[in-house]
Design an enzyme around this catalytic site. Structure first.
Site, mmCIF file in Angstrom:
data_model
loop_
_atom_site.group_PDB
_atom_site.id
_atom_site.type_symbol
_atom_site.label_atom_id
_atom_site.label_comp_id
_atom_site.label_asym_id
_atom_site.label_seq_id
_atom_site.Cartn_x
_atom_site.Cartn_y
_atom_site.Cartn_z
ATOM 1 N N THR A 399 0.870 -1.171 0.000
ATOM 2 C CA THR A 399 0.000 0.000 0.000
ATOM 3 C C THR A 399 0.905 1.217 0.000
ATOM 4 O OG1 THR A 399 -1.727 -1.219 1.195
ATOM 5 C CG2 THR A 399 -1.813 1.159 1.391
ATOM 6 N N GLN A 436 -7.946 -7.045 -4.157
ATOM 7 C CA GLN A 436 -8.576 -6.575 -2.928
ATOM 8 C C GLN A 436 -9.605 -7.531 -2.343
ATOM 9 O OE1 GLN A 436 -7.201 -4.289 -0.668
ATOM 10 N NE2 GLN A 436 -7.064 -3.147 -2.568
ATOM 11 N N ASP A 439 -9.108 -9.355 0.893
ATOM 12 C CA ASP A 439 -9.282 -8.701 2.191
ATOM 13 C C ASP A 439 -10.581 -9.123 2.865
ATOM 14 O OD1 ASP A 439 -6.912 -7.411 2.165
ATOM 15 O OD2 ASP A 439 -7.700 -5.397 1.863
ATOM 16 N N GLY A 485 0.941 -0.869 5.212
ATOM 17 C CA GLY A 485 1.366 -1.895 6.172
ATOM 18 C C GLY A 485 0.327 -2.938 6.506
ATOM 19 N N GLY A 486 -0.745 -3.097 5.701
ATOM 20 C CA GLY A 486 -1.746 -4.100 6.028
ATOM 21 C C GLY A 486 -2.362 -3.791 7.382
#
Length: 581
Positions: A399, A436, A439, A485-486
């Site tokens: 990201t 995505q 997620d 960073g997730g």
């Protein structure tokens, strides 16, 4: 405006922080005097693109569009036109904060078993990521279009000039791009990516190689000439669908109608006070804003300013507060268009005080569970999603984030992503398509209970992206920041805010401070950044400490006594730079 006026309306669709928009006669007030401006982003080319637009009289939103267009070229592993984003914007003249949701959506064809194998078991993460199945409908272009309609000063077409120039002249492959190309063997299995990123011998393009992208240049020209519609109904839309549905691995069921149906959303910001600062972030489908504010709301019950940065005492409180906040996140937060998300209750000061009371300063908790905010329901008819099962979706950290303050004092904090490194590994029109949809929870239910973050047609997957704008006691912008960073994004941003507010650090020093996070329950310390004595003290408190590289990408701008102060994360390749002097 007094602070209680700020807080009284902080959960409305817009946040009015001052009364400078009109004079007493009702006439529009004069525009604020122009001054210096600043961009902090993950790449020098992107920062320069933003500064070029600001120097031409562009707004913070104009600069953000230029920055994103360049990042998609020079940092394709992290973000791009084929992904999604969240954008916070503060308009100083109107005293108004808005948050724009450009998160991807699931195609109409998805089913609950999207990421289950033939035996009903979850796929391995990389098996789920690579190919068309994981691609969500990209949202960042539509979101930028909406923000530009409201806050653009320069013509839309002008904003792509820096990126177009760079695609044609070429840019040097950076060490980070080269490193990640060498780490992802599956990227080579995708024809378009292999042709673009690798040499004839199959080796990743070397550091310093001048890379040009004519396909991306054509996409940018179309986007500049025809506007965002070409991305959702025109030539580019068809390219996206063709690439996703003909992917050599796990082709997608996406259609052009999925792209036509996409709409960016302006949502209410989530805000709360921490000490003398009002912090505002993104609400669901991002869990970032709520969870950052929960961590700080819990820590507000402790005198963090009296503790030394990096001390075992401070880290213990941060880790324990984070564990409590993540537990709530994993149970309650998901796309609020599909799930009742009790945002106000989770940020209630009395609720957070009750959570803080669970922290034992002499020992880490053996187990942490989500709390019950039911007693703190604000509306009598509100419903809490107690029927849901907790979930921690994989969400990996590729990201990017950038922060901008323009010459008029307007601010942008934008976090943008394609999810995994190089997203789905599928390319269309010279850019990477996101993955995505991974997620979402791979399991639609656990122990007989549905998961709030389960996949569904048109739904937006939960995110941890935490773009933040902070305001001082007068309602003026104090700082804008965020990170990639997730799920660790939440911890990175919380750490930086604690350093800025409690430990009174400058922006760069706060960003540089070593990271300590608990993104999936395990406490991680940044490798080789903490003393053996500190680690031993945390272990003595009961923390099962692990060390690893924690590559945040924090980028922020702060206003100190009227002057701009920027910071760029040394863990990546970012640059913070000012202009307009």
């Amino acid at each position: 405006m007094a602070r209680r006026s700020i807080m009284a309306i902080m959960f409305s669709g817009v946040l009015l922080l001052s009364a400078c928009g009109q004079s007493d006669t009702g006439e529009a007030a004069a525009a604020p005097q122009a001054g210096p401006y600043m961009v902090a982003s993950a790449n020098a080319h992107a920062t320069e693109a933003g500064l070029e637009i600001l120097a031409a009289g562009g707004s913070a939103v104009d600069a953000a569009i230029a920055v994103q267009a360049v990042l998609g070229l020079v940092e394709p592993q992290s973000s791009g036109l084929g992904g999604g984003a969240f954008l916070l914007h503060f308009d100083k003249s109107e005293g108004r904060l808005q948050t724009f949701d450009g998160r991807e959506t699931a195609p109409a064809s998805v089913t609950p078993d999207l990421f289950l194998n033939e035996d009903g078991e979850p796929l391995g993460f990389l098996d789920a990521v690579v190919g068309g199945r994981s691609v969500g409908v990209p949202g960042v272009v539509a979101m930028m279009g909406l923000a530009h309609e409201e806050h653009g000063r320069l013509p839309w077409a002008d904003l792509f000039a820096p990126a177009l120039r760079l695609t044609e002249e070429g840019f040097e492959v950076s060490p980070r791009l080269n490193y990640l190309l060498g780490r992802l063997s599956r990227l080579e299995t995708m024809p378009a990516a292999r042709a673009y990123f690798y040499g004839a011998d199959g080796a990743p393009l070397p550091v310093g190689h001048v890379l040009k992208n004519p396909a991306y240049a054509e996409t940018l020209r179309l986007l500049a000439e025809e506007g965002p519609a070409v991305f959702y109904e025109g030539v580019v839309a068809q390219q996206i669908v063709d690439a996703a549905t003909t992917a050599p691995v796990a082709p997608s069921g996406m259609t052009v109608n999925d792209l036509k149906a996409y709409k960016p959303v302006e949502r209410a910001p989530v805000c709360s006070e921490y000490r003398a600062v009002t912090l505002c972030g993104m609400g669901p489908p991002s869990s970032g804003g709520v969870t950052v504010l929960q961590i700080l709301g819990i820590l507000e019950n402790f005198d963090m300013g009296a503790l030394q940065p990096n001390s075992a005492e401070a880290l213990h409180l941060i880790l324990e507060a984070s564990r409590l906040a993540y537990a709530d996140r994993n149970l309650y937060l998901a796309d609020s268009d599909f799930v009742e998300a009790p945002v106000e209750e989770l940020l209630n000061k009395d609720y957070l005080k009750s959570r803080a009371a669970l922290i034992d300063r002499s020992a880490a908790a053996e187990a942490v569970k989500a709390g019950d905010p039911t007693p703190f329901i604000v509306q009598k008819d509100a419903r809490l999603p107690v029927k849901y099962a907790p979930d921690a979706s994989p969400e990996l950290p590729s990201t990017s984030h950038f922060s901008i303050i323009d010459a008029n004092g307007d601010a942008v904090s934008m976090t943008t992503t394609v999810e995994f490194a190089f997203g789905s590994h599928v390319m269309a029109g010279g850019f990477i398509l996101n993955n995505q949809l991974t997620d979402f929870s791979f399991l639609p239910e656990r122990d007989g209970k549905p998961v709030a973050n389960a996949v569904a047609p048109g739904k937006r997957p939960r995110s941890s992206m935490s773009p933040t704008i902070a305001f001082d006691e007068n309602g003026d912008v104090w700082a804008a920041l965020g990170s990639p960073g997730g799920p660790a994004i939440i911890g990175y941003v919380a750490k930086t805010l604690i350093a800025l507010i409690d430990w009174e650090m400058e922006m760069q020093a706060a960003i540089d401070l070593p990271n300590a996070v608990v993104p999936r329950g395990t406490p991680y310390l940044e490798k080789d950044k903490f003393s053996p004595q500190t680690i031993a003290a945390l272990q003595a408190l009961g923390h099962d400490i692990k060390q690893r590289e924690l590559t945040s990408g924090l980028h922020g701008v702060r206003i100190v006594d009227g002057a701009l102060q920027g910071g760029a994360d040394p863990r990546r390749e970012g640059v913070a730079k000012a202009g307009g002097f």
